[in-house]
Design a protein around this motif. Structure first.
Motif, short mmCIF file in Angstrom:
data_model
loop_
_atom_site.label_atom_id
_atom_site.label_comp_id
_atom_site.label_asym_id
_atom_site.label_seq_id
_atom_site.Cartn_x
_atom_site.Cartn_y
_atom_site.Cartn_z
N ARG A 5 9.93 22.49 25.11
CA ARG A 5 9.73 21.83 23.81
C ARG A 5 10.20 22.69 22.65
NH1 ARG A 5 5.77 23.62 20.71
NH2 ARG A 5 4.30 25.11 21.60
N LEU A 6 10.36 24.02 22.85
CA LEU A 6 10.82 24.90 21.77
C LEU A 6 12.30 24.71 21.46
CD1 LEU A 6 9.03 28.31 22.46
CD2 LEU A 6 8.61 26.69 20.60
N LEU A 7 13.08 24.26 22.43
CA LEU A 7 14.51 24.10 22.24
C LEU A 7 14.80 23.12 21.10
CD1 LEU A 7 17.07 25.26 23.47
CD2 LEU A 7 17.15 23.31 25.00
N GLY A 8 15.58 23.56 20.11
CA GLY A 8 15.94 22.73 18.97
C GLY A 8 14.94 22.77 17.82
N LYS A 9 13.81 23.44 18.00
CA LYS A 9 12.79 23.50 16.95
C LYS A 9 13.14 24.54 15.90
CE LYS A 9 9.78 20.61 18.64
NZ LYS A 9 9.37 19.39 18.00
N THR A 10 12.73 24.28 14.65
CA THR A 10 12.84 25.27 13.58
C THR A 10 11.64 26.20 13.70
OG1 THR A 10 14.01 23.74 12.14
CG2 THR A 10 12.92 25.60 11.08
N VAL A 11 11.92 27.51 13.68
CA VAL A 11 10.86 28.51 13.83
C VAL A 11 11.01 29.59 12.77
CG1 VAL A 11 10.61 28.14 16.32
CG2 VAL A 11 12.20 29.88 15.49
N SER B 161 23.07 37.02 13.33
CA SER B 161 23.22 35.57 13.26
C SER B 161 22.36 34.89 14.31
CB SER B 161 24.68 35.17 13.44
OG SER B 161 25.13 35.49 14.74
N HIS B 162 22.11 35.57 15.41
CA HIS B 162 21.25 35.08 16.48
C HIS B 162 20.30 36.20 16.89
CE1 HIS B 162 24.58 32.24 16.67
NE2 HIS B 162 23.77 31.42 17.31
N GLU B 163 19.00 35.90 16.89
CA GLU B 163 17.99 36.88 17.26
C GLU B 163 17.43 36.54 18.63
OE1 GLU B 163 16.45 39.70 15.78
OE2 GLU B 163 18.29 39.61 14.64
N ARG B 164 17.26 37.55 19.46
CA ARG B 164 16.60 37.40 20.76
C ARG B 164 15.19 37.95 20.60
NH1 ARG B 164 18.73 40.56 25.89
NH2 ARG B 164 17.18 42.07 25.24
N VAL B 165 14.18 37.08 20.71
CA VAL B 165 12.80 37.49 20.47
C VAL B 165 11.88 36.89 21.53
CG1 VAL B 165 13.05 37.79 17.98
CG2 VAL B 165 12.42 35.58 18.86
N ASP B 166 10.71 37.51 21.71
CA ASP B 166 9.70 36.95 22.60
C ASP B 166 9.28 35.59 22.06
OD1 ASP B 166 9.71 39.15 24.25
OD2 ASP B 166 8.01 40.10 23.26
N ALA B 167 9.14 34.63 22.94
CA ALA B 167 8.77 33.27 22.52
C ALA B 167 7.43 33.25 21.81
CB ALA B 167 8.76 32.34 23.72
N VAL C 187 7.37 33.84 17.71
CA VAL C 187 7.88 32.90 16.72
C VAL C 187 6.86 31.77 16.55
CG1 VAL C 187 10.32 33.39 17.12
CG2 VAL C 187 9.21 31.57 18.41
N VAL C 188 6.90 31.16 15.37
CA VAL C 188 5.99 30.06 15.05
C VAL C 188 6.84 28.83 14.73
CG1 VAL C 188 4.20 29.27 13.46
CG2 VAL C 188 4.31 31.68 14.12
N VAL C 189 6.52 27.71 15.38
CA VAL C 189 7.23 26.46 15.10
C VAL C 189 6.82 25.96 13.72
CG1 VAL C 189 7.56 24.06 15.82
CG2 VAL C 189 7.38 25.87 17.55
N VAL C 190 7.82 25.58 12.93
CA VAL C 190 7.57 25.04 11.59
C VAL C 190 7.32 23.54 11.74
CG1 VAL C 190 8.54 24.68 9.29
CG2 VAL C 190 9.06 26.79 10.55
#
Length: 122
Positions: A76-82, A94-100, A103-106
């Motif tokens: 469900r995180l795919l495509g979400k603004t975070v 330009s692209h960050e690799r972070v622990d899921a 991040v917080v879904v907006v």
């Protein structure tokens, strides 16, 4: 000539000029990570109290879209603004690799430009 001057270059009138760096490759997510295409970011100093003197830590907030997910990350995180927070001196790319879980879904009803501010407010 300093390393910064070499990377920026000098024009004929002795002012610094920026040259475009080649784009970095988009990283692959590891287990439990997401790749966020960064829309915007902001650097900020944070102060932490310790038993000793004040400690200043630089950090950056970022906002973007999840464009890839690693194993064991909810689809469900795919495509979400975070929004997220990263420690510097690392640059926000330009692209960050972070622990899921970092991040917080907006929510769709929230103005995305305010989301990073709310992240900092706790």
């Amino acid at each position: 000539m300093s390393r910064i001057e070499k990377s920026l270059g000098r024009s004929t009138d002795d002012t610094l000029t920026a040259s475009a760096a080649p784009p970095l490759p988009v990283p692959e997510p590891a287990r439990g990570e997401v790749i966020v295409r960064v829309v915007d970011s902001c650097s900020l100093p944070l102060e932490a109290s310790t038993e000793g003197p004040q400690v200043r830590v630089l950090a950056a907030t970022f906002r973007g879209e999840v464009v890839a997910i690693g194993e064991r990350v909810e689809a469900r995180l795919l495509g979400k603004t975070v929004v997220g927070l990263t420690r510097l001196p690392r640059l926000v790319n330009s692209h960050e690799r972070v622990d899921a879980d970092q991040v917080v879904v907006v929510p769709e009803e929230l103005n995305p430009e305010r989301a990073a501010e709310l992240l900092l407010d706790g």
